[in-house]
Design a protein around this motif. Structure first.
Motif, PDB file in Angstrom:
ATOM      1  N   UNK A 157       0.853  -1.198   0.000  1.00  0.00           N
ATOM      2  CA  UNK A 157       0.000   0.000   0.000  1.00  0.00           C
ATOM      3  C   UNK A 157       0.885   1.244   0.000  1.00  0.00           C
ATOM      4  N   UNK A 158       1.055   1.846  -1.157  1.00  0.00           N
ATOM      5  CA  UNK A 158       1.935   3.015  -1.269  1.00  0.00           C
ATOM      6  C   UNK A 158       1.384   4.227  -0.531  1.00  0.00           C
ATOM      7  N   UNK A 159       0.080   4.248  -0.288  1.00  0.00           N
ATOM      8  CA  UNK A 159      -0.499   5.376   0.454  1.00  0.00           C
ATOM      9  C   UNK A 159       0.032   5.403   1.884  1.00  0.00           C
ATOM     10  N   UNK A 160       0.195   4.229   2.483  1.00  0.00           N
ATOM     11  CA  UNK A 160       0.725   4.169   3.839  1.00  0.00           C
ATOM     12  C   UNK A 160       2.192   4.586   3.876  1.00  0.00           C
ATOM     13  N   UNK A 161       2.923   4.293   2.814  1.00  0.00           N
ATOM     14  CA  UNK A 161       4.339   4.676   2.767  1.00  0.00           C
ATOM     15  C   UNK A 161       4.485   6.190   2.863  1.00  0.00           C
ATOM     16  N   UNK A 162       3.563   6.914   2.272  1.00  0.00           N
ATOM     17  CA  UNK A 162       3.630   8.381   2.295  1.00  0.00           C
ATOM     18  C   UNK A 162       3.337   8.940   3.681  1.00  0.00           C
ATOM     19  N   UNK A 163       2.665   8.155   4.518  1.00  0.00           N
ATOM     20  CA  UNK A 163       2.320   8.601   5.869  1.00  0.00           C
ATOM     21  C   UNK A 163       3.383   8.235   6.898  1.00  0.00           C
ATOM     22  N   UNK A 164       4.366   7.408   6.492  1.00  0.00           N
ATOM     23  CA  UNK A 164       5.407   6.961   7.418  1.00  0.00           C
ATOM     24  C   UNK A 164       6.405   8.089   7.666  1.00  0.00           C
ATOM     25  N   UNK A 165       6.599   8.456   8.919  1.00  0.00           N
ATOM     26  CA  UNK A 165       7.516   9.550   9.240  1.00  0.00           C
ATOM     27  C   UNK A 165       8.960   9.148   8.975  1.00  0.00           C
ATOM     28  N   UNK A 166       9.805  10.143   8.780  1.00  0.00           N
ATOM     29  CA  UNK A 166      11.224   9.878   8.529  1.00  0.00           C
ATOM     30  C   UNK A 166      11.864   9.173   9.717  1.00  0.00           C
ATOM     31  N   UNK A 167      11.481   9.569  10.930  1.00  0.00           N
ATOM     32  CA  UNK A 167      12.044   8.956  12.119  1.00  0.00           C
ATOM     33  C   UNK A 167      11.672   7.488  12.251  1.00  0.00           C
ATOM     34  N   UNK A 168      10.415   7.184  11.958  1.00  0.00           N
ATOM     35  CA  UNK A 168       9.965   5.800  12.050  1.00  0.00           C
ATOM     36  C   UNK A 168      10.620   4.961  10.966  1.00  0.00           C
ATOM     37  N   UNK A 169      10.734   5.524   9.795  1.00  0.00           N
ATOM     38  CA  UNK A 169      11.373   4.785   8.706  1.00  0.00           C
ATOM     39  C   UNK A 169      12.823   4.463   9.065  1.00  0.00           C
ATOM     40  N   UNK A 170      13.550   5.433   9.631  1.00  0.00           N
ATOM     41  CA  UNK A 170      14.947   5.198  10.018  1.00  0.00           C
ATOM     42  C   UNK A 170      15.032   4.096  11.073  1.00  0.00           C
ATOM     43  N   UNK A 171      14.100   4.103  12.031  1.00  0.00           N
ATOM     44  CA  UNK A 171      14.067   3.070  13.063  1.00  0.00           C
ATOM     45  C   UNK A 171      13.787   1.699  12.459  1.00  0.00           C
ATOM     46  N   UNK A 172      12.849   1.644  11.518  1.00  0.00           N
ATOM     47  CA  UNK A 172      12.508   0.379  10.865  1.00  0.00           C
ATOM     48  C   UNK A 172      13.657  -0.136  10.007  1.00  0.00           C
ATOM     49  N   UNK A 173      14.386   0.785   9.372  1.00  0.00           N
ATOM     50  CA  UNK A 173      15.540   0.377   8.572  1.00  0.00           C
ATOM     51  C   UNK A 173      16.584  -0.305   9.452  1.00  0.00           C
ATOM     52  N   UNK A 174      16.885   0.308  10.591  1.00  0.00           N
ATOM     53  CA  UNK A 174      17.875  -0.268  11.504  1.00  0.00           C
ATOM     54  C   UNK A 174      17.426  -1.654  11.968  1.00  0.00           C
ATOM     55  N   UNK A 175      16.148  -1.788  12.289  1.00  0.00           N
ATOM     56  CA  UNK A 175      15.626  -3.083  12.735  1.00  0.00           C
ATOM     57  C   UNK A 175      15.734  -4.134  11.638  1.00  0.00           C
ATOM     58  N   UNK A 176      15.336  -3.772  10.430  1.00  0.00           N
ATOM     59  CA  UNK A 176      15.389  -4.726   9.317  1.00  0.00           C
ATOM     60  C   UNK A 176      16.818  -5.135   9.005  1.00  0.00           C
ATOM     61  N   UNK A 177      17.696  -4.161   8.849  1.00  0.00           N
ATOM     62  CA  UNK A 177      19.079  -4.463   8.473  1.00  0.00           C
ATOM     63  C   UNK A 177      19.792  -5.289   9.550  1.00  0.00           C
ATOM     64  N   UNK A 178      19.442  -5.069  10.815  1.00  0.00           N
ATOM     65  CA  UNK A 178      20.118  -5.794  11.886  1.00  0.00           C
ATOM     66  C   UNK A 178      19.798  -7.281  11.872  1.00  0.00           C
ATOM     67  N   UNK A 179      18.718  -7.669  11.179  1.00  0.00           N
ATOM     68  CA  UNK A 179      18.289  -9.064  11.169  1.00  0.00           C
ATOM     69  C   UNK A 179      18.577  -9.775   9.852  1.00  0.00           C
ATOM     70  N   UNK A 180      18.923  -9.064   8.806  1.00  0.00           N
ATOM     71  CA  UNK A 180      18.997  -9.668   7.478  1.00  0.00           C
ATOM     72  C   UNK A 180      20.041 -10.773   7.364  1.00  0.00           C
ATOM     73  N   UNK A 181      21.185 -10.602   7.979  1.00  0.00           N
ATOM     74  CA  UNK A 181      22.236 -11.614   7.832  1.00  0.00           C
ATOM     75  C   UNK A 181      21.922 -12.893   8.605  1.00  0.00           C
ATOM     76  N   UNK A 182      20.919 -12.851   9.478  1.00  0.00           N
ATOM     77  CA  UNK A 182      20.507 -14.043  10.228  1.00  0.00           C
ATOM     78  C   UNK A 182      18.995 -14.256  10.075  1.00  0.00           C
ATOM     79  N   UNK A 183      18.510 -13.994   8.860  1.00  0.00           N
ATOM     80  CA  UNK A 183      17.077 -13.956   8.593  1.00  0.00           C
ATOM     81  C   UNK A 183      16.371 -15.292   8.793  1.00  0.00           C
ATOM     82  N   UNK A 184      17.083 -16.404   8.651  1.00  0.00           N
ATOM     83  CA  UNK A 184      16.439 -17.726   8.709  1.00  0.00           C
ATOM     84  C   UNK A 184      16.837 -18.540   9.939  1.00  0.00           C
ATOM     85  N   UNK A 185      17.347 -17.871  10.973  1.00  0.00           N
ATOM     86  CA  UNK A 185      17.729 -18.584  12.190  1.00  0.00           C
ATOM     87  C   UNK A 185      17.484 -17.690  13.406  1.00  0.00           C
TER      88      UNK A 185
END
Length: 293
Positions: A45-73
């Motif tokens: 839903x691209x409409x929700x992407x436009x409502x996501x604040x910059x601060x929340x997006x930065x927080x979500x990026x850190x969370x996602x990237x911190x898990x990617x190298x161990x995504x399946x364990x």
């Protein structure tokens, strides 16, 4: 002439045949599912992407990237046996809140089951976002390519990921700085080992709070093992940071080795250092402040 009788299979036989066909089709799909685009995700839903604040997006990026190298364990965030299932649920939640990078990661990776799907669709969308200036998308390319078997990564995708990783690092995104610095420290992914370039990039990412994937720093300081307190403190510090994000006992193994060395050398100084390190809870910034030389 007698007419041929119409013979019909009794309904139990028809039912059995249908069940057998469905089961066979499912087995074929399960064995080949990773060769087809993932089909069980809701449209983003691209409409929700436009409502996501910059601060929340930065927080979500850190969370996602911190898990990617161990995504399946399991990880420190998801330590139980069902960790990958909980990770998948969380990434779906982030995507539902308008964080597109989580949706793209799920197009390639399915933590619940450990499946890896074709790279083409995620890479195409990431390139579109990168061309629009999305630095997070630039970093995600390299992270996703690293999770695909080399035989299934085209040279074009590998080169594209490297190109955008460098652009993202130049723009100051911590994940791009981290991944580029790590590659330079380890001399991997087509890059020559260059600590002079890699260390400043790694440290810049750590100052921004990115604490995952410290294997490049650990390898660098392992190569500098000595009986000097500063060298040992730096190595232990980064091993302890690694243990805060991964299910790792590297810091405990180092203490055991250090105590064996202290006993061999009959060094009270090294014994005291081992005890001091063990009782210290190092922060990410404390490790950065210890420097590299």
């Amino acid at each position: 002439m007698a007419r041929a009788e119409n013979r019909r299979l009794p309904w139990p036989a028809l039912l059995f045949g249908a069940i057998f066909f469905a089961a066979t089709a499912m087995l074929v799909y399960e064995s080949a599912r990773e060769y087809f685009p993932r089909s069980d995700l809701r449209s983003f839903d691209e409409r929700k992407a436009k409502l996501l604040s910059a601060g929340k997006r930065a927080s979500y990026e850190l969370e996602l990237f911190s898990e990617l190298s161990q995504w399946n364990r399991p990880s420190r965030r998801y330590p139980a046996e069902g960790g990958p299932r909980l990770r998948e649920r969380r990434w779906r939640q982030l995507a539902g809140e308008g964080f597109e990078l989580a949706h793209i990661a799920l197009q390639l990776l399915q933590p619940n089951g450990g499946y890896v799907y074709p790279l083409d669709r995620p890479m195409k969308r990431l390139q579109e976002l990168a061309e629009q200036g999305d630095a997070g998308a630039m970093c995600l390319m390299a992270s996703l390519v690293a999770q695909v078997k080399k035989a299934r990564v085209s040279n074009e995708h590998a080169e594209t990921a490297r190109k955008w990783l460098k652009v993202g690092a130049e723009r100051g995104h911590p994940e791009c700085q981290l991944q580029l610095g790590r590659r330079l420290l380890l001399g991997i992914d087509g890059m020559f080992r260059d600590p002079g370039r890699g260390l400043p990039l790694e440290f810049a990412a750590r100052r921004s709070g990115y604490a995952h994937d410290v294997d490049g720093l650990v390898a660098y300081f392992q190569q500098r093992w000595s009986t000097e307190a500063i060298d040992l403190s730096r190595l232990y510090c980064w091993l302890s940071i690694e243990a805060q994000s991964r299910l790792s006992d590297g810091s405990q193994k180092m203490l055991r080795l250090l105590r064996v060395e202290a006993q061999r050398l009959e060094s009270d100084r090294l014994k005291a250092l081992a005890s001091r390190l063990e009782s210290t809870r190092f922060s990410l910034q404390a490790c950065v402040e210890l420097g590299a030389s």
